[in-house]
Design a protein around this motif. Sequence first.
Motif, PDB file in Angstrom:
ATOM      1  N   HIS A 104      12.687 -32.730 -52.210  1.00 62.86           N
ATOM      2  CA  HIS A 104      14.127 -33.389 -52.058  1.00 62.86           C
ATOM      3  C   HIS A 104      14.919 -32.688 -50.800  1.00 62.86           C
ATOM      4  CE1 HIS A 104      14.235 -35.773 -55.692  1.00 62.86           C
ATOM      5  NE2 HIS A 104      13.539 -34.951 -56.353  1.00 62.86           N
ATOM      6  N   GLY A 105      15.428 -33.525 -50.259  1.00 65.44           N
ATOM      7  CA  GLY A 105      16.612 -32.885 -49.209  1.00 65.44           C
ATOM      8  C   GLY A 105      18.006 -33.807 -49.534  1.00 65.44           C
ATOM      9  N   ASP A 106      18.925 -32.789 -49.423  1.00 66.18           N
ATOM     10  CA  ASP A 106      20.360 -33.368 -50.104  1.00 66.18           C
ATOM     11  C   ASP A 106      21.463 -33.050 -49.220  1.00 66.18           C
ATOM     12  OD1 ASP A 106      22.365 -34.318 -51.472  1.00 66.18           O
ATOM     13  OD2 ASP A 106      21.974 -32.870 -53.199  1.00 66.18           O
ATOM     14  N   ALA A 107      22.064 -33.938 -48.633  1.00 63.33           N
ATOM     15  CA  ALA A 107      23.222 -33.496 -47.671  1.00 63.33           C
ATOM     16  C   ALA A 107      24.479 -34.634 -47.849  1.00 63.33           C
ATOM     17  CB  ALA A 107      22.666 -33.455 -46.056  1.00 63.33           C
ATOM     18  N   ALA A 108      25.578 -34.210 -47.197  1.00 62.51           N
ATOM     19  CA  ALA A 108      26.726 -35.019 -47.231  1.00 62.51           C
ATOM     20  C   ALA A 108      27.437 -34.792 -45.877  1.00 62.51           C
ATOM     21  CB  ALA A 108      27.561 -35.032 -48.626  1.00 62.51           C
ATOM     22  N   VAL A 109      28.269 -35.828 -45.462  1.00 67.54           N
ATOM     23  CA  VAL A 109      29.280 -35.461 -44.336  1.00 67.54           C
ATOM     24  C   VAL A 109      30.652 -36.422 -44.997  1.00 67.54           C
ATOM     25  CG1 VAL A 109      27.576 -34.953 -42.532  1.00 67.54           C
ATOM     26  CG2 VAL A 109      28.174 -37.674 -43.196  1.00 67.54           C
ATOM     27  N   THR A 110      31.567 -36.008 -44.528  1.00 67.00           N
ATOM     28  CA  THR A 110      32.803 -37.079 -44.463  1.00 67.00           C
ATOM     29  C   THR A 110      33.236 -37.262 -43.167  1.00 67.00           C
ATOM     30  OG1 THR A 110      33.413 -35.889 -46.672  1.00 67.00           O
ATOM     31  CG2 THR A 110      35.019 -37.163 -45.706  1.00 67.00           C
ATOM     32  N   VAL A 111      33.367 -38.695 -42.827  1.00 63.71           N
ATOM     33  CA  VAL A 111      33.432 -39.032 -41.627  1.00 63.71           C
ATOM     34  C   VAL A 111      34.854 -39.976 -41.333  1.00 63.71           C
ATOM     35  CG1 VAL A 111      31.172 -38.895 -40.730  1.00 63.71           C
ATOM     36  CG2 VAL A 111      32.048 -41.091 -41.815  1.00 63.71           C
ATOM     37  N   PRO A 112      35.378 -39.865 -40.203  1.00 63.77           N
ATOM     38  CA  PRO A 112      36.518 -40.749 -40.132  1.00 63.77           C
ATOM     39  C   PRO A 112      36.300 -41.854 -39.677  1.00 63.77           C
ATOM     40  CG  PRO A 112      36.229 -39.355 -38.225  1.00 63.77           C
ATOM     41  CD  PRO A 112      35.177 -38.941 -39.276  1.00 63.77           C
ATOM     42  N   VAL A 113      37.098 -42.943 -40.451  1.00 60.50           N
ATOM     43  CA  VAL A 113      36.876 -44.472 -39.904  1.00 60.50           C
ATOM     44  C   VAL A 113      37.845 -44.808 -39.058  1.00 60.50           C
ATOM     45  CG1 VAL A 113      36.941 -46.559 -40.794  1.00 60.50           C
ATOM     46  CG2 VAL A 113      36.091 -44.796 -42.291  1.00 60.50           C
ATOM     47  N   GLY A 114      37.646 -44.936 -37.780  1.00 62.31           N
ATOM     48  CA  GLY A 114      38.720 -45.155 -36.677  1.00 62.31           C
ATOM     49  C   GLY A 114      39.359 -44.151 -36.439  1.00 62.31           C
ATOM     50  N   GLU A 115      40.542 -44.363 -36.082  1.00 65.37           N
ATOM     51  CA  GLU A 115      41.879 -43.568 -35.813  1.00 65.37           C
ATOM     52  C   GLU A 115      42.210 -42.993 -37.225  1.00 65.37           C
ATOM     53  OE1 GLU A 115      44.311 -41.377 -32.716  1.00 65.37           O
ATOM     54  OE2 GLU A 115      42.714 -42.810 -32.637  1.00 65.37           O
ATOM     55  N   ILE A 116      42.190 -41.596 -37.594  1.00 65.49           N
ATOM     56  CA  ILE A 116      42.655 -40.974 -38.928  1.00 65.49           C
ATOM     57  C   ILE A 116      43.994 -40.112 -38.684  1.00 65.49           C
ATOM     58  CG2 ILE A 116      40.667 -41.318 -39.979  1.00 65.49           C
ATOM     59  CD1 ILE A 116      40.307 -38.264 -39.881  1.00 65.49           C
ATOM     60  N   SER A 117      44.644 -39.817 -39.583  1.00 63.09           N
ATOM     61  CA  SER A 117      45.860 -38.867 -39.521  1.00 63.09           C
ATOM     62  C   SER A 117      45.564 -37.475 -39.149  1.00 63.09           C
ATOM     63  CB  SER A 117      46.698 -39.154 -40.830  1.00 63.09           C
ATOM     64  OG  SER A 117      45.808 -38.133 -41.565  1.00 63.09           O
ATOM     65  N   GLU A 118      46.222 -36.965 -38.622  1.00 64.36           N
ATOM     66  CA  GLU A 118      46.294 -35.677 -38.268  1.00 64.36           C
ATOM     67  C   GLU A 118      45.699 -34.707 -39.409  1.00 64.36           C
ATOM     68  OE1 GLU A 118      49.017 -34.335 -34.917  1.00 64.36           O
ATOM     69  OE2 GLU A 118      48.965 -32.365 -35.999  1.00 64.36           O
ATOM     70  N   GLU A 119      46.375 -35.051 -40.693  1.00 62.90           N
ATOM     71  CA  GLU A 119      46.193 -34.135 -41.830  1.00 62.90           C
ATOM     72  C   GLU A 119      44.612 -34.576 -42.326  1.00 62.90           C
ATOM     73  OE1 GLU A 119      48.255 -36.416 -45.112  1.00 62.90           O
ATOM     74  OE2 GLU A 119      48.633 -34.364 -45.958  1.00 62.90           O
ATOM     75  N   ALA A 120      44.473 -35.637 -41.989  1.00 62.89           N
ATOM     76  CA  ALA A 120      43.043 -35.995 -42.430  1.00 62.89           C
ATOM     77  C   ALA A 120      42.176 -35.407 -41.700  1.00 62.89           C
ATOM     78  CB  ALA A 120      42.683 -37.321 -42.616  1.00 62.89           C
ATOM     79  N   GLY A 121      42.320 -35.271 -40.528  1.00 65.31           N
ATOM     80  CA  GLY A 121      41.180 -34.648 -39.452  1.00 65.31           C
ATOM     81  C   GLY A 121      41.197 -33.246 -39.621  1.00 65.31           C
ATOM     82  N   ARG A 122      42.185 -32.584 -40.057  1.00 69.77           N
ATOM     83  CA  ARG A 122      42.275 -31.151 -40.356  1.00 69.77           C
ATOM     84  C   ARG A 122      41.551 -30.886 -41.718  1.00 69.77           C
ATOM     85  NH1 ARG A 122      45.860 -27.595 -43.056  1.00 69.77           N
ATOM     86  NH2 ARG A 122      45.835 -25.430 -42.219  1.00 69.77           N
ATOM     87  N   LEU A 123      41.875 -31.536 -42.676  1.00 65.93           N
ATOM     88  CA  LEU A 123      41.019 -31.550 -43.766  1.00 65.93           C
ATOM     89  C   LEU A 123      39.271 -31.829 -43.790  1.00 65.93           C
ATOM     90  CD1 LEU A 123      40.695 -31.436 -47.140  1.00 65.93           C
ATOM     91  CD2 LEU A 123      40.610 -33.787 -46.912  1.00 65.93           C
ATOM     92  N   LEU A 124      38.997 -32.822 -42.728  1.00 63.59           N
ATOM     93  CA  LEU A 124      37.616 -32.709 -42.500  1.00 63.59           C
ATOM     94  C   LEU A 124      37.192 -31.357 -41.694  1.00 63.59           C
ATOM     95  CD1 LEU A 124      37.150 -36.441 -41.238  1.00 63.59           C
ATOM     96  CD2 LEU A 124      37.075 -35.376 -43.660  1.00 63.59           C
TER      97      LEU A 124
END
Length: 259
Positions: A104-124
């Motif tokens: 097995h290989g296992d990975a995850a990413v969290t990605v922005p959808v279009g333009e996101i808030s500064e707050e969300a961008g910082r969390l990512l």
Amino acid sequence: MIRIKTPDEIEKMRIAGGVVARTLDHLARSIVPGKTTTQDLTALAEHLLAQAGAAASFKGYRGYPSAICASVNQVVVHGIPGPLPLDTGDIVGIDLGAIVEGYHGDAAVTVPVGEISEEAGRLLRVTREALYKGIEQARPGRRVGDIGAAIQEYAERHGYSVVRDLVGHGIGRSMHEDPQVPNFGKHGHGPRLREGMTLAIEPMVNIGGYSTRTLDDHWTIVTKDGSLSAHFEHTVAITARGPDILTVGPDRGGISANG
Ligand code: MF3
Ligand code: CO
């Protein structure tokens, strides 16, 4: 019992890991804000895995219905793909496991959808960096607690909290092996890390408190306070030369939605 892998086994895991990384990258780039649904993403994942000769690790695991988990905004992990389009400003965690030749290989990413808030961008950004702080500790002689402590220190220094209810894990012939790999803890505590161990390190970081709640579907885990949550994961081998990230492709460009 922590299963030590031979170099040959690690190379097999790198093949599975490469499929996971390339598929995640492809999924992230396919997102069209206002149009793409998380069901579209899991259908594309199944197609790409089949093309690569890989099977999905998650589908059928304890009755889980899909190839990916798609966790939008306040969903921490284990979001089940559905028919609602992703919208500009959303963040979506995409978690994928693949099995090739029994490994097995296992990975995850969290990605922005279009333009996101500064707050969300910082969390990512901070959650992704926290994963790399943890990976940096994945060396012979360190302990599992060093990984969690490094992740926790980094996330908390930025004012965020680290989820306690779910943890990373050993991985290999099974998706989940010993040891558990918490994203919190104390330096110098926990099992000692040795060459040939393979771990899935996967911090889940919330803007608000660390408490979670499971929805009535028995899978979807959300933040109790409704705050945004992000999740990044890599499968990593512990080698004499240091951490070896197995979930990368040869075309290792940055993973991001909509370019
Ligand atoms: N990366 C997650 C884990 O390692 C995904 C599991 S989702 C499941 O636990 F559906 F397969 F459970
Ligand atoms: Co995992």
